[in-house]
Write an enzyme that holds these catalytic residues in place. Structure first.
Site, PDB file in Angstrom:
ATOM      1  N   HIS A  88       7.321 -26.876  -1.517  1.00  0.00           N
ATOM      2  CA  HIS A  88       6.503 -27.927  -2.291  1.00  0.00           C
ATOM      3  C   HIS A  88       5.377 -27.235  -2.972  1.00  0.00           C
ATOM      4  CE1 HIS A  88       9.032 -31.043  -0.603  1.00  0.00           C
ATOM      5  NE2 HIS A  88       9.362 -30.010   0.342  1.00  0.00           N
ATOM      6  N   LYS A  94     -14.157   0.616  -3.774  1.00  0.00           N
ATOM      7  CA  LYS A  94     -15.252   1.244  -2.968  1.00  0.00           C
ATOM      8  C   LYS A  94     -16.165   1.863  -3.594  1.00  0.00           C
ATOM      9  CE  LYS A  94     -12.115   1.938   1.175  1.00  0.00           C
ATOM     10  NZ  LYS A  94     -11.806   2.992   1.982  1.00  0.00           N
ATOM     11  N   GLU A 139       0.933  -1.286  -0.083  1.00  0.00           N
ATOM     12  CA  GLU A 139       0.048  -0.007  -0.064  1.00  0.00           C
ATOM     13  C   GLU A 139       0.738   1.161  -0.023  1.00  0.00           C
ATOM     14  OE1 GLU A 139      -4.206  -0.661   1.474  1.00  0.00           O
ATOM     15  OE2 GLU A 139      -3.016   0.517   3.190  1.00  0.00           O
TER      16      GLU A 139
HETATM   17  O1  PA5 Z   1      -3.203   1.781   5.800  1.00  0.00           O
HETATM   18  C1  PA5 Z   1      -4.536   2.044   5.568  1.00  0.00           C
HETATM   19  O2  PA5 Z   1      -4.632   3.377   6.096  1.00  0.00           O
HETATM   20  C2  PA5 Z   1      -5.415   1.127   5.450  1.00  0.00           C
HETATM   21  O3  PA5 Z   1      -5.204  -0.147   5.217  1.00  0.00           O
HETATM   22  C3  PA5 Z   1      -6.556   0.848   6.618  1.00  0.00           C
HETATM   23  O4  PA5 Z   1      -5.922   0.469   7.676  1.00  0.00           O
HETATM   24  C4  PA5 Z   1      -7.711   0.007   6.072  1.00  0.00           C
HETATM   25  O5  PA5 Z   1      -8.348   0.556   5.074  1.00  0.00           O
HETATM   26  C5  PA5 Z   1      -8.935   0.100   7.054  1.00  0.00           C
HETATM   27  O6  PA5 Z   1      -9.294   1.532   7.279  1.00  0.00           O
HETATM   28  P1  PA5 Z   1     -10.025   2.120   8.643  1.00  0.00           P
HETATM   29  O7  PA5 Z   1      -8.976   1.659   9.895  1.00  0.00           O
HETATM   30  O8  PA5 Z   1     -10.380   3.500   8.365  1.00  0.00           O
HETATM   31  O9  PA5 Z   1     -11.374   1.098   8.603  1.00  0.00           O
END
Ligand code: PA5
Length: 446
Positions: free
Chosen positions: A307, A421, A286
């Site tokens: 494996h 989303k 990310e």
């Molecule tokens: O790193 C990030 O910001 C995201 O991966 C969030 O952790 C994830 O989308 C969850 O978001 P939230 O805590 O707002 O529900």
């Protein structure tokens, strides 16, 4: 140092001169991290977190965890991505991947709200039957659909079982200090809340209440985790690849990426590392995967995956490098017994500790893979203790920030996550003209 980089299996691929040639790119990244001068600088709170955290809230986390441990058999942790991976990684790494099956005086812990799977969620609901339950819903934004759906289901379950007042005592919320639907609803309902600081992004949030409350409920010493992270923050503060292995790791990744090694496989020979892998994949994927750039983070647990994926790693497309985590003290030992009849012809290894045999598997594989043009970075990790986990978290967070800046991206945003989303909301019929328009467009394409 609890994490040390060993470049024994890398020398044929990356020279010290090449690493040194990154000095100015690294200095630039370091400047951005320390002086907050780069993109995403509002999200650098993780950097000082090991020293500079809310001590009152930290004590409140420990007290809430003690109360939760006393009042339930089952603890449901609701969250997705950065809101659950770090906690799950800690519990599996420090305790066991079989934590729920261990004899213990702490509750079973189930992770919900990380998918929209009916079977996954209803299975956890069934596991709660006849049990005392507490819930921790974690969402920094307070608006993420997957955890919100799970929370609705568990809230209803708790209110039915304990009444509204009883449920209030069993629901713990970790979210933004003032914003979001979850915060508003929690305040109105009187739930105990914990804060994800503004300047810490989801995937960097394990050392906040996000990770610390579930980890403490599992009976893990969170003081020790913070001590380990603080030690890392101190030891890894210097901008020198010869003294700072987090930066050395970040530089090597960038060198290999430029050479076409666009997939990094995180490998470990301990199954307890599986969720560390998952946490690491989110952190790096990310943070770096944007602007048409980024190393694809993949993971394996060996020998299991030797494996299944071993063949493609050894002989498939040569765009891979591996980062192998070598845990020095696994916490257990098991001797291979002798068989006087030697029916399986294995007596040549009888009397050997499995840790030693596992180490041989690691060395054998590192030679085979590097001979097969898969560079191997080795990260030697001291143990599975709490402080070492804390150290590792900080090590990877720092490496990720530096690596992302050297790659030329903002390591702290995730604009690409919005695309699915928007489509999902439209397809689910969320009100609004824009959603309606998109729904029609998508359905026409189906
Ligand atoms: O790193 C990030 O910001 C995201 O991966 C969030 O952790 C994830 O989308 C969850 O978001 P939230 O805590 O707002 O529900």
């Amino acid at each position: 140092m609890s994490v040390k980089l060993n470049d024994k299996f890398l020398k044929a691929f990356v020279s010290d001169e090449e690493i040194s040639s990154y000095a100015s790119a690294l200095a630039d990244a370091h400047e951005k991290i320390v002086n907050k001068t780069g993109e995403g600088s509002d999200f650098l709170g993780w950097q000082t977190l090991p020293f500079d955290y809310d001590k009152d809230e930290f004590e409140r986390i420990k007290k809430a965890a003690a109360r939760i441990r006393k009042s339930c058999d089952v603890f449901i942790v609701i969250g997705i991505g950065g809101s659950y991976l770090g906690a799950r990684a800690a519990i599996e790494y420090i305790k066991s991947p079989n934590y729920n099956l261990l004899k213990k005086d702490t509750p079973n812990i189930y992770f919900a709200g990380n998918s929209i799977s009916a079977s996954a969620l209803s299975e956890i609901v069934e596991l709660c039957d006849g049990k005392d339950i507490c819930v921790n819903v974690i969402s920094k934004s307070g608006t993420t659909t997957e955890p919100a759906v799970a929370f609705r289901i568990f809230r209803e379950m708790l209110e039915e079982k304990y009444g509204k007042d009883g449920a209030r005592e069993r629901i713990f919320v970790t979210t933004d200090k003032s914003r979001g639907t979850l915060k508003e609803f929690s305040d109105a309902s009187g739930y105990e809340t914990f804060v994800v600081p503004d300047n810490v992004g989801g995937r960097y949030s394990v050392l906040t209440a996000c990770g610390l409350l579930p980890i403490a409920v599992a009976g893990i010493n969170i003081d020790e985790i913070m001590n380990g992270a603080a030690r890392a923050a101190k030891e890894l503060s210097v901008c020198d690849v010869d003294k700072n292995d987090a930066y050395r790791y970040a530089v090597i990744r960038n060198i290999l990426y430029k050479r076409g090694k666009s997939t990094e496989i995180m490998a470990c020979y301990e199954p307890s590392f599986q969720y560390m892998n998952e946490w690491w994949k989110q952190l790096f994927g990310e943070s770096e995967g944007k602007d048409n750039k980024g190393i694809f983070p993949a993971s394996v647990i060996y020998s299991t995956d030797l494996h299944s994926l071993g063949q493609i790693i050894q002989e498939g497309v040569r765009n891979i490098f591996e980062t192998v985590v070598d845990i020095k003290d696994t916490g257990r030992s098991l001797i291979i017994p002798n068989d006087p009849n030697n029916v399986d012809k294995l007596n040549f290894i009888s009397g050997i500790d499995l840790n030693e045999a596992n180490k041989k598997a690691f060395i054998a594989t590192a030679f085979a893979h590097s001979d097969g043009d898969v560079p191997n970075i080795v990260l030697e990790v001291e143990s599975r203790r709490e402080d070492c986990y804390g150290y590792m978290v900080y090590f990877f967070e720092l490496a990720c920030a530096a690596s992302g800046y050297m790659l030329g991206v903002n390591p702290f945003n995730q604009p690409g996550v919005e695309a699915y989303k928007k489509n999902m909301f439209a397809l689910l019929g969320k009100p609004g003209e824009e959603n309606e328009q998109r729904r029609k467009e998508l359905e026409a394409r189906l």
